[in-house]
Design a protein around this motif. Structure first.
Motif, short mmCIF file in Angstrom:
data_model
loop_
_atom_site.label_atom_id
_atom_site.label_comp_id
_atom_site.label_asym_id
_atom_site.label_seq_id
_atom_site.Cartn_x
_atom_site.Cartn_y
_atom_site.Cartn_z
N LEU A 149 13.46 13.93 45.57
CA LEU A 149 13.49 15.12 44.74
C LEU A 149 14.91 15.56 44.41
O LEU A 149 15.17 16.03 43.30
CB LEU A 149 12.73 16.26 45.42
N ALA A 150 15.81 15.41 45.36
CA ALA A 150 17.20 15.79 45.10
C ALA A 150 17.77 15.00 43.93
O ALA A 150 18.48 15.54 43.07
CB ALA A 150 18.05 15.59 46.35
N HIS A 151 17.44 13.71 43.88
CA HIS A 151 17.92 12.87 42.78
C HIS A 151 17.18 13.17 41.49
O HIS A 151 17.80 13.24 40.41
CB HIS A 151 17.78 11.39 43.15
N ARG A 152 15.87 13.33 41.56
CA ARG A 152 15.11 13.60 40.34
C ARG A 152 15.53 14.92 39.70
O ARG A 152 15.67 15.02 38.48
CB ARG A 152 13.61 13.63 40.65
N GLY A 188 7.23 17.53 47.19
CA GLY A 188 7.15 16.08 47.09
C GLY A 188 5.79 15.54 47.48
O GLY A 188 5.32 14.54 46.92
N ARG A 189 5.14 16.19 48.44
CA ARG A 189 3.84 15.73 48.90
C ARG A 189 2.69 16.19 48.01
O ARG A 189 1.63 15.58 48.01
CB ARG A 189 3.60 16.22 50.33
N ARG A 190 2.92 17.26 47.27
CA ARG A 190 1.82 17.87 46.53
C ARG A 190 1.95 17.79 45.00
O ARG A 190 0.96 17.89 44.30
CB ARG A 190 1.68 19.34 46.95
N VAL A 191 3.17 17.59 44.52
CA VAL A 191 3.38 17.59 43.06
C VAL A 191 4.25 16.42 42.62
O VAL A 191 3.84 15.60 41.79
CB VAL A 191 4.01 18.92 42.59
N CYS A 192 5.46 16.35 43.14
CA CYS A 192 6.43 15.35 42.68
C CYS A 192 6.28 14.06 43.48
O CYS A 192 7.15 13.66 44.26
CB CYS A 192 7.85 15.90 42.81
N CYS A 202 4.26 20.94 37.40
CA CYS A 202 5.52 21.28 38.08
C CYS A 202 6.22 22.46 37.43
O CYS A 202 6.51 22.44 36.23
CB CYS A 202 6.45 20.07 38.09
N PRO A 203 6.54 23.49 38.20
CA PRO A 203 7.24 24.66 37.65
C PRO A 203 8.75 24.45 37.54
O PRO A 203 9.47 25.34 37.09
CB PRO A 203 6.91 25.76 38.67
N LEU A 204 9.22 23.27 37.97
CA LEU A 204 10.67 23.02 37.96
C LEU A 204 11.13 22.23 36.74
O LEU A 204 12.32 21.92 36.62
CB LEU A 204 11.08 22.26 39.23
N THR A 205 10.22 21.92 35.83
CA THR A 205 10.60 21.11 34.67
C THR A 205 11.72 21.74 33.82
O THR A 205 12.52 21.00 33.24
CB THR A 205 9.38 20.83 33.77
N THR A 210 15.51 14.70 35.49
CA THR A 210 14.70 13.54 35.12
C THR A 210 13.71 13.88 34.01
O THR A 210 13.58 13.15 33.03
CB THR A 210 13.94 13.00 36.34
N PHE A 211 13.03 15.00 34.15
CA PHE A 211 12.04 15.41 33.14
C PHE A 211 12.72 15.65 31.79
O PHE A 211 12.23 15.22 30.75
CB PHE A 211 11.32 16.67 33.59
N LEU A 212 13.85 16.32 31.80
CA LEU A 212 14.54 16.67 30.57
C LEU A 212 15.19 15.47 29.89
O LEU A 212 15.47 15.51 28.69
CB LEU A 212 15.59 17.75 30.84
#
Length: 214
Positions: A149-152, A188-192, A202-205, A210-212
Motif C-alpha cells: 500500500l505504501a508503494h501504491r 490491504g486485507r479488505r480493499v486494496c 476505495c476512499p483513497l483514490t 497508482t490509481f491516478l
C-alpha cells in the motif's frame, strides 16, 4: 486532488480517511501476554492471522510461557503448529528464542526492539509488532500489506521494508505510527488486495498515485 496537495496534507487525508473507514481497527492476532504475541507473530509468517489464531488457541492452552514451550520439545511443538507453513523452522526458532528469554531475560519478553532482535526468528517487523501492540510503544511494522500500500499510494518508494518504515515514520506523526500500521493492514486485507484491488470501493483514490496514473 493529489496535484494540489502537500505531502503532509495527503498523509493526513490517508490517515483520517482510513480511521473513519475502520473505526474498530486492531491487531488481529489474539494474545493475552507479550510472550503470546511474540510467538503468534513468529508463527504468522506466510500465514493468515485467522489460521494462526486457531493454532495458538490450542498451543497456549497447554504452553504459554518460555519454560512451557521448552518443555514441549521440538517434536511436540511441531505437532502443535504443523498446520502452519514452515512449521519445522518456526518450531526451531521458537524454541531457540525461548531459551534466550529464559537464560538472558528471566523469561520475560523485552520491550526494546534491539533486544527483541537478538531472539532467533525475530526480525524488525516482528519486533515492531511486539513493542507496539504489547507495550504501547509507537512503531510501524512493515509487512507485505503495508509495503504494498505504501508503494501504491505513493507515500514510500523504498525497496526494502526497513526503508519503507523509515519513510512512513517521516510521513506520519509518531503518535499515529502504530494505528497507521493497523489501518494500512486492514485496508490491504479488505480493499486494496494484492492481485485485484477494489478501487471502486476505495476512499483513497483521490490521492492514490497508482490509481491516478492509470
Amino acid at each position: 486532488m493529489i496535484q494540489n496537495c502537500s505531502q503532509e496534507s495527503i498523509s493526513q487525508f490517508i490517515f483520517e480517511t482510513l480511521r473513519g473507514k475502520f473505526p474498530d481497527v486492531h491487531c488481529e492476532l489474539e494474545f493475552h501476554t507479550p510472550f503470546e504475541l511474540l510467538i503468534a507473530t513468529i508463527l504468522s509468517a506466510q500465514c493468515t492471522d485467522e489460521r494462526v489464531n486457531l493454532v495458538t488457541a490450542s498451543l497456549f492452552a497447554v504452553a504459554n510461557t518460555p519454560e512451557a514451550i521448552i518443555a514441549l520439545g521440538q517434536q511436540e511443538l511441531e505437532n502443535k503448529i504443523r498446520s502452519l507453513g514452515l512449521f519445522h523452522n518456526k518450531a526451531k526458532n521458537i524454541l531457540a528464542a525461548c531459551r534466550v528469554l529464559v537464560e538472558d531475560f528471566e523469561g520475560r519478553v523485552p520491550n526494546d526492539i534491539d533486544l527483541l532482535r537478538r531472539l532467533p526468528g525475530v526480525g524488525r517487523k516482528t519486533a515492531n509488532v511486539v513493542v507496539s501492540n504489547a507495550f504501547g510503544i509507537p512503531a510501524i511494522a512493515v509487512d507485505t500489506h503495508v509495503f504494498r500500500l505504501a508503494h501504491r499510494l505513493g507515500i514510500a518508494q523504498g525497496k526494502t521494508p526497513e526503508k519503507v518504515e523509515n519513510e512512513l515514520m517521516l510521513r506520519f506523526p509518531k503518535d499515529n505510527w502504530s494505528l497507521m500500521h493497523h489501518l494500512l493492514i486492514f485496508h490491504g486485507r479488505r480493499v486494496c488486495f494484492a492481485r485485484k484491488p477494489s478501487c471502486g470501493e476505495c476512499p483513497l483514490t483521490p490521492v492514490c498515485k497508482t490509481f491516478l496514473s492509470n
